[in-house]
Write an enzyme that holds these catalytic residues in place. Structure first.
Site, mmCIF file in Angstrom:
data_model
loop_
_atom_site.group_PDB
_atom_site.id
_atom_site.type_symbol
_atom_site.label_atom_id
_atom_site.label_comp_id
_atom_site.label_asym_id
_atom_site.label_seq_id
_atom_site.Cartn_x
_atom_site.Cartn_y
_atom_site.Cartn_z
ATOM 1 N N ARG A 38 -3.485 -5.702 13.983
ATOM 2 C CA ARG A 38 -2.323 -5.698 14.852
ATOM 3 C C ARG A 38 -2.057 -7.117 15.354
ATOM 4 O O ARG A 38 -2.899 -7.693 16.035
ATOM 5 C CB ARG A 38 -2.543 -4.766 16.057
ATOM 6 N N GLN B 6 -5.092 3.385 16.129
ATOM 7 C CA GLN B 6 -6.227 2.585 15.717
ATOM 8 C C GLN B 6 -7.097 2.255 16.931
ATOM 9 O O GLN B 6 -6.583 1.927 18.002
ATOM 10 C CB GLN B 6 -5.761 1.271 15.066
ATOM 11 N N ASP C 166 -3.890 3.992 -2.023
ATOM 12 C CA ASP C 166 -4.874 4.370 -1.009
ATOM 13 C C ASP C 166 -4.863 5.887 -0.797
ATOM 14 O O ASP C 166 -4.281 6.385 0.169
ATOM 15 C CB ASP C 166 -4.557 3.640 0.299
ATOM 16 N N LEU C 167 -5.534 6.601 -1.710
ATOM 17 C CA LEU C 167 -5.572 8.065 -1.633
ATOM 18 C C LEU C 167 -6.915 8.591 -1.128
ATOM 19 O O LEU C 167 -7.066 9.791 -0.928
ATOM 20 C CB LEU C 167 -5.241 8.669 -3.000
ATOM 21 N N LYS C 168 -7.899 7.728 -0.977
ATOM 22 C CA LYS C 168 -9.186 8.083 -0.375
ATOM 23 C C LYS C 168 -9.768 9.377 -0.967
ATOM 24 O O LYS C 168 -10.055 10.344 -0.263
ATOM 25 C CB LYS C 168 -9.047 8.227 1.150
ATOM 26 N N LEU C 169 -9.977 9.384 -2.268
ATOM 27 C CA LEU C 169 -10.461 10.582 -2.944
ATOM 28 C C LEU C 169 -11.870 10.944 -2.474
ATOM 29 O O LEU C 169 -12.726 10.078 -2.281
ATOM 30 C CB LEU C 169 -10.460 10.375 -4.450
ATOM 31 N N LYS D 86 0.843 -1.194 0.000
ATOM 32 C CA LYS D 86 0.000 0.000 0.000
ATOM 33 C C LYS D 86 0.874 1.239 0.000
ATOM 34 O O LYS D 86 1.801 1.373 0.807
ATOM 35 C CB LYS D 86 -0.905 0.038 1.234
ATOM 36 N N HIS E 141 -17.225 15.120 -10.550
ATOM 37 C CA HIS E 141 -16.351 15.380 -11.693
ATOM 38 C C HIS E 141 -14.888 15.399 -11.286
ATOM 39 O O HIS E 141 -14.028 14.847 -11.987
ATOM 40 C CB HIS E 141 -16.726 16.716 -12.350
ATOM 41 N N THR E 142 -14.582 16.023 -10.157
ATOM 42 C CA THR E 142 -13.194 16.134 -9.717
ATOM 43 C C THR E 142 -12.621 14.775 -9.346
ATOM 44 O O THR E 142 -11.481 14.452 -9.698
ATOM 45 C CB THR E 142 -13.096 17.098 -8.521
ATOM 46 N N THR F 6 -10.787 3.594 10.682
ATOM 47 C CA THR F 6 -10.571 2.763 11.862
ATOM 48 C C THR F 6 -10.058 3.557 13.057
ATOM 49 O O THR F 6 -9.974 3.032 14.159
ATOM 50 C CB THR F 6 -9.586 1.615 11.552
ATOM 51 N N ASP G 16 -14.442 14.351 -3.239
ATOM 52 C CA ASP G 16 -14.684 15.686 -3.781
ATOM 53 C C ASP G 16 -15.970 15.598 -4.597
ATOM 54 O O ASP G 16 -16.669 14.596 -4.557
ATOM 55 C CB ASP G 16 -13.485 16.141 -4.623
ATOM 56 N N ILE G 17 -16.263 16.637 -5.367
ATOM 57 C CA ILE G 17 -17.435 16.558 -6.231
ATOM 58 C C ILE G 17 -17.197 15.470 -7.286
ATOM 59 O O ILE G 17 -16.048 15.131 -7.600
ATOM 60 C CB ILE G 17 -17.747 17.919 -6.886
ATOM 61 N N GLY H 19 0.776 -2.160 8.685
ATOM 62 C CA GLY H 19 1.844 -1.202 8.455
ATOM 63 C C GLY H 19 2.957 -1.311 9.467
ATOM 64 O O GLY H 19 3.901 -2.088 9.307
ATOM 65 N N ARG H 20 2.855 -0.546 10.547
ATOM 66 C CA ARG H 20 3.955 -0.430 11.503
ATOM 67 C C ARG H 20 4.400 -1.750 12.120
ATOM 68 O O ARG H 20 5.613 -1.918 12.355
ATOM 69 C CB ARG H 20 3.574 0.594 12.580
#
Length: 236
Positions: free
Chosen positions: A184, A193, A60-63, A34, A68-69, A123, A65-66, A213-214
């Site tokens: 975890r 978390q 994983d950018l979690k977009l 990721k 179209h954007t 989370t 917005d409106i 991750g960590r």
């Protein structure tokens, strides 16, 4: 329904060198990597392409917005050919539907299309956190509400806490892909978390993918840590 739960290693860093080192060392020991906001903003899309070479990429950018954007943003990201990518379910049905249309247009062969995942409730959030932003519902209630919305609008799956896997399966069946962060291994620090499970618990609950991750990247030996998690998933 029998499923194999797969491991995504979250390479959360602003250092291209560090991310590349992790990616190189973990190439044979995780199912995907990721790369998220921190790395993408710090290092750029060329670095995302370079670091993810040879890996399945969870972008994983979690977009949010409106419509179209968000659709235009996804179109700009398609050259990276991620295996999975994220938007926020709270962006609404039109935003989700437009996102799906963009991916189908860019990847007409279904097997090559990135799976579109909708983030339900982060989370790091609990009931108190939801109340602070005006949501008068438990995390589970809000996850199910947003999950139904997202899947009906065209999302392939959801990002959710392990504790919402069973309720989502009950509400939506086995079809949606469930990607579960906040995992975890036993004895690990919980960090920020709040709704967590071990890899074994998440696999037994029915996760398709877990994100760690960590506990991997901060371990003295990240490869050994990843292998231990893969072994735990295999025996779940």
């Amino acid at each position: 329904m029998s499923r194999r739960t797969r491991l995504i290693a979250a390479l959360d860093t602003a250092s291209r060198t560090q991310a590349q080192n992790w990616a190189n060392s973990l190439k044979n020991d995780v199912d995907a990597i990721k790369l998220g906001l921190e790395f993408t903003y710090a290092c750029g899309l060329d670095a995302v392409r370079s670091v993810s070479e040879g890996h399945r990429l969870f972008l994983d950018l979690k977009l949010h917005d409106i419509p179209h954007t968000v659709a235009s943003g996804l179109a700009a990201l398609t050259p990276l050919r991620p295996a999975l990518t994220t938007i926020h379910a709270s962006g609404g049905a039109e935003m989700i539907a437009r996102s799906r249309e963009v991916l189908e247009k860019a990847f007409p062969e279904e097997n090559s299309r990135p799976q579109l995942l909708a983030v339900t409730v982060l989370t790091s959030m609990n009931a108190e956190g939801l109340r602070e932003i005006g949501v008068d519902a438990t995390p589970q209630e809000q996850v199910i509400r947003l999950g139904k919305l997202a899947v009906s609008a065209g999302a392939d799956g959801l990002v959710c806490s392990a504790h919402e896997i069973a309720p989502l399966r009950a509400a939506l069946g086995d079809g949606p892909v469930l990607v579960v962060p906040g995992i975890r291994p036993a004895g690990s620090a919980t960090d920020d978390q709040k709704r967590i499970m071990t890899p074994r618990q998440a696999a037994q609950a029915g996760a398709d993918w877990i994100v760690v991750g960590r506990p991997i990247t901060k371990a003295p030996d990240p490869v050994q840590a990843a292998r231990a998690i893969m072994d735990e998933l295999a025996s779940a």
